[in-house]
Design a protein around this motif. Structure first.
Motif, PDB file in Angstrom:
ATOM      1  N   ASN A  92       0.796  -1.223   0.000  1.00 20.69           N
ATOM      2  CA  ASN A  92       0.000   0.000   0.000  1.00 20.69           C
ATOM      3  C   ASN A  92       0.831   1.277   0.000  1.00 20.69           C
ATOM      4  O   ASN A  92       0.335   2.336   0.369  1.00 20.69           O
ATOM      5  N   LEU A 129      -4.318   0.530  -5.722  1.00 19.66           N
ATOM      6  CA  LEU A 129      -4.370   1.935  -5.331  1.00 19.66           C
ATOM      7  C   LEU A 129      -3.218   2.723  -5.925  1.00 19.66           C
ATOM      8  O   LEU A 129      -2.189   2.162  -6.289  1.00 19.66           O
ATOM      9  N   CYS A 145      -8.463   4.213  -4.934  1.00 25.06           N
ATOM     10  CA  CYS A 145      -8.342   2.767  -4.866  1.00 25.06           C
ATOM     11  C   CYS A 145      -9.536   2.123  -5.551  1.00 25.06           C
ATOM     12  O   CYS A 145     -10.586   2.752  -5.754  1.00 25.06           O
ATOM     13  N   ASP A 154      -6.246   0.068   2.490  1.00 25.50           N
ATOM     14  CA  ASP A 154      -5.779  -1.296   2.269  1.00 25.50           C
ATOM     15  C   ASP A 154      -6.735  -2.385   2.743  1.00 25.50           C
ATOM     16  O   ASP A 154      -6.357  -3.544   2.823  1.00 25.50           O
ATOM     17  N   CYS A 202     -11.848   0.840   1.158  1.00 27.17           N
ATOM     18  CA  CYS A 202     -11.844   1.133  -0.280  1.00 27.17           C
ATOM     19  C   CYS A 202     -13.277   0.980  -0.822  1.00 27.17           C
ATOM     20  O   CYS A 202     -13.561   0.129  -1.652  1.00 27.17           O
TER      21      CYS A 202
END
Length: 155
Positions: A85, A111, A121, A145, A150
């Motif tokens: 990430n 992302l 993302c 993440d 997201c």
């Protein structure tokens, strides 16, 4: 009396022209800057979508999103992808969630940070009741993440 041989602009006429140019610049500059930010954001979103296409091809072949960078580059050599990430500028972060041998549903989060500073993302869940694609934005890559983080934005 005016001498017809001397032609030119008066100070008032020059000031009016400068005022008109200043007003036009006051309108054009913010529009240009807004268009630049939107273009930078769209470039980041396009890179995410391209990476999703590669991830779906990989999933179709292996029934698993758990890919290495080398495996993804085999499918699309022009990708600039890293696992995790925290991608660098112009890189796309790739996070695989779940495993075909485990109990968790198969999912991938992709992302990227836009040149404007916004994070975007895209999460694709292949199995389960929440199967499908969700979109998200955030202040940092580490905040995007998980599947829950997201989601909620439609860019």
């Amino acid at each position: 009396m005016w001498n017809r041989k001397e032609r030119g602009f008066t100070l008032v006429e020059l000031m009016v022209v400068l005022l008109i140019i200043a007003v036009l610049m006051g309108i054009a500059v913010p529009l240009f800057l807004g268009a630049r930010v939107r273009a930078q954001d769209r470039a980041a979103q396009a890179a995410i979508r391209n990476t999703l296409t590669v991830a779906k091809v990989f999933y179709t072949d292996r029934q698993d999103f758990d890919a290495t960078v080398a495996e993804l580059l085999t499918l699309e050599p022009n990708l600039q992808v890293v696992l995790g990430n925290a991608p660098a500028t112009k890189e796309v972060g790739y996070i695989s969630l779940g495993s075909k041998d485990g109990n968790a549903d198969q999912a991938v989060i992709i992302l990227r940070k836009s040149a404007s500073g916004s994070w975007f993302c895209l999460a694709n869940q292949a199995e389960g009741s929440a199967a499908g694609v969700t979109y998200g934005t955030g202040a940092s890559g580490s905040a995007l993440d998980t599947l829950a983080e997201c989601s909620g934005a439609s860019w």
